[in-house]
Design an enzyme around this catalytic site. Structure first.
Site, PDB file in Angstrom:
ATOM      1  CD  GLU A   1      -3.666  -6.074   3.676  1.00  0.00           C
ATOM      2  OE1 GLU A   1      -4.328  -5.399   4.210  1.00  0.00           O
ATOM      3  OE2 GLU A   1      -2.321  -5.891   3.857  1.00  0.00           O
TER       4      GLU A   1
ATOM      5  CD  GLU B   1      -3.282  -0.949   2.115  1.00  0.00           C
ATOM      6  OE1 GLU B   1      -3.148  -0.244   3.092  1.00  0.00           O
ATOM      7  OE2 GLU B   1      -4.046  -1.760   2.097  1.00  0.00           O
TER       8      GLU B   1
HETATM    9  C1  BG6 Z   1      -4.784  -2.556   5.316  1.00  0.00           C
HETATM   10  C2  BG6 Z   1      -3.298  -2.693   5.806  1.00  0.00           C
HETATM   11  O1  BG6 Z   1      -4.694  -1.293   4.595  1.00  0.00           O
HETATM   12  O2  BG6 Z   1      -5.758  -2.359   6.226  1.00  0.00           O
HETATM   13  C3  BG6 Z   1      -3.574  -3.686   7.120  1.00  0.00           C
HETATM   14  O3  BG6 Z   1      -2.327  -3.194   4.662  1.00  0.00           O
HETATM   15  C4  BG6 Z   1      -4.571  -3.228   8.051  1.00  0.00           C
HETATM   16  O4  BG6 Z   1      -2.112  -3.662   7.445  1.00  0.00           O
HETATM   17  C5  BG6 Z   1      -5.785  -3.258   7.515  1.00  0.00           C
HETATM   18  O5  BG6 Z   1      -4.306  -3.952   9.212  1.00  0.00           O
HETATM   19  C6  BG6 Z   1      -6.951  -2.448   8.328  1.00  0.00           C
HETATM   20  O6  BG6 Z   1      -6.516  -1.055   8.632  1.00  0.00           O
HETATM   21  P1  BG6 Z   1      -6.593  -0.589   9.782  1.00  0.00           P
HETATM   22  O7  BG6 Z   1      -6.202   0.950   9.856  1.00  0.00           O
HETATM   23  O8  BG6 Z   1      -8.098  -0.590  10.124  1.00  0.00           O
HETATM   24  O9  BG6 Z   1      -5.865  -1.145  10.972  1.00  0.00           O
END
Ligand code: BG6
Length: 485
Positions: free
Chosen positions: A391, A202
């Protein structure tokens, strides 16, 4: 930049109702026929789960690991919602064998994890720390012994603090070069067992949240030109790392980015809106996927950035667009619903109504079509032949019921709908090869600390006990039957 761009376009949507109704109904009929789905995913579709080093490993002071910008940030008062740190997190550094069994119990055949740069090079550059790499050696052996294919991410935001102190982190191209050296070193030492490597997780978020909005580490709020320069150095880091992995990895090592592209969805599936959405996708991802896959910044981006455009050379652009083997996409939410517009850009971005649904995290809007349109556009716009969903997943309240179980029906609802759209994509031939669910288990969710839970397994952070939620059974069933259930 993109927020401002979005706002500009919001102002221009007044004409949207001019969309012809007759066009809409003809197109809806076409869309309906596309929606009659065959029942399963392609044979050999790879099902996996994902995690990242800083979010689960803990053991921040063990075996010579150096500090990262996230250690510093989490230990700064007021940065993390629940005042926690990831010093221990899931204690995965010591419990990785148990965690590999959690993956196996799902029937998943792939696992995406990240390598902590400050374990391997505690100072960011210079002498490697052999004990740091040893941990990943052990993890790889364990995964392979259990029939799970490893996918490694080289950078999931845990920059060695030393590079922040010396160079201002990604504000300097010295960090891009240091990243390439680290990437080459990892590829040389681990590519006998890990064949698929993602460069940076990201780019978009790490730049804007870390250096623009200041809400992620290193917590900076740079003016537009410097921010665009950081963006350029991150993209350059990706390209240099891709080259280094090729140069030092064994034959058969494959490399690509894992990007949270800005996801644009046609508000209504008409040919004009679909085309407008493609234009929007290309423009709104100008700083990352577009430049990586085209080797140039779009005219729209350069015109918009004006005097704030990054400084770069033609050689930089060549490096950034070095050949890659696949594109990883992190897909959580619809960023924009788009309609065609009679304006300079050719598209308008619709405003979201206040009632638009979201998961537990406010930002996590529920727009399953994102999972269809994003890979379809990437394949079409840039002729990409191999895509991984690196993801996808959701936060949920996960309160234990009276019997102690976690019936996370909202997460299952979210997953079922997104997977249905993914199936729509694969059934139409969009080349998505695999899917990594975020996340294997609850973990340190950055600025939310342990307040938000994304796992298939619930983690009790006091006892480190892992307990499967109902979504773990759902996912196991999906994997076993290779279809949405
Ligand atoms: C993604 C990341 O953007 O979102 C992850 O790659 C992250 O590392 C996930 O855990 C959830 O985001 P957040 O900000 O709610 O922890």
């Amino acid at each position: 930049m993109f927020n401002r761009l979005s706002r500009r376009h919001f102002a221009r949507i007044a004409g949207w109702s001019a969309l012809g109704l007759s066009t809409i109904s003809a197109e809806s009929a076409q869309a309906d026929s596309r929606r009659s789905l065959p029942s399963g995913f392609p044979r050999n579709f790879l099902w996996g789960t994902a995690t990242s080093a800083y979010q689960i490993e803990g053991a921040v002071n063990e075996d010579g690991r150096g500090p990262s910008i996230w250690d510093r940030f989490a230990h700064t008062d007021g940065k993390i919602g629940d005042h926690s740190t990831a010093d221990v997190a899931n204690d995965h550094y010591h419990r990785y064998k148990e965690d590999v069994q959690l993956i196996k119990a799902l029937g998943a055949k792939a696992y995406r994890f990240s390598i902590a740069w400050p374990r391997v090079f505690p100072e960011g550059t210079g002498s490697p720390n052999p004990k740091g790499l040893d941990f990943y050696d052990r993890l790889l052996d364990e995964l392979l012994a259990n029939g799970i294919e490893p996918f490694a991410t080289l950078y999931h935001w845990d920059l060695p603090q030393a590079l922040q102190d010396r160079f201002g982190g990604w504000m300097s191209r010295d960090t891009s070069k240091a990243f390439a050296d680290y990437a080459g070193y990892v590829a040389a030492h681990l590519s006998d067992r890990v064949k698929k490597i993602f460069t940076i997780n990201e780019c978009h978020r790490l730049v804007y949240s870390g250096y623009g909005a200041g809400i992620d580490a290193p917590g900076l709020s740079l003016p537009p030109q410097e921010l665009n320069q950081v963006m350029h150095h991150v993209a350059l880091g990706h390209g240099l790392a891709a080259q280094a992995v090729r140069a030092h990895g064994r034959t058969g090592t494959r490399v690509g980015p894992a990007e949270n592209l800005v996801v644009c969805i046609p508000a209504i599936e008409t040919p004009a809106n679909i085309r407008a959405t493609e234009i929007a996708t290309r423009e709104l991802n100008a700083g990352y996927l577009t430049v990586i896959l085209e080797g140039k910044y779009t005219d729209g981006f350069l015109a918009y950035a004006g005097k704030n455009a990054p400084k770069y050379t033609a050689e930089d652009l060549k490096v950034i667009s070095s050949p890659i083997d696949f594109v990883g996409l992190n897909i959580y939410l619809p960023h924009h619903y788009v309609v065609a517009a009679d304006n300079k850009s050719g598209f308008s971005l619709l405003p979201f109504p206040s009632t638009f649904p979201h998961m537990e995290s406010d930002w996590l809007k529920i727009g399953p079509e994102a999972m269809y349109w994003a890979p379809r556009q990437v394949a079409k716009l840039w002729n990409v032949k191999s895509i991984y969903i690196t993801e996808n997943g959701a936060s949920a309240s996960d309160q234990p019921a009276a019997d102690g179980n976690i019936y996370d029906l909202d997460r299952i609802m979210y997953l079922r709908n997104y997977l249905t759209q993914l199936q729509r994509a694969t059934s139409e031939g969009v080349p998505v090869r695999g899917y990594f669910l975020w996340s294997l288990m609850d973990n340190f969710e950055w600025t939310d600390g342990f307040e938000k839970r994304f796992g298939l397994y619930r983690v009790d952070f006091k006892t480190q006990r892992r307990t499967p939620k109902l979504s773990a059974s759902f996912y196991r069933e999906v994997i076993e039957r290779n279809k949405v259930v």
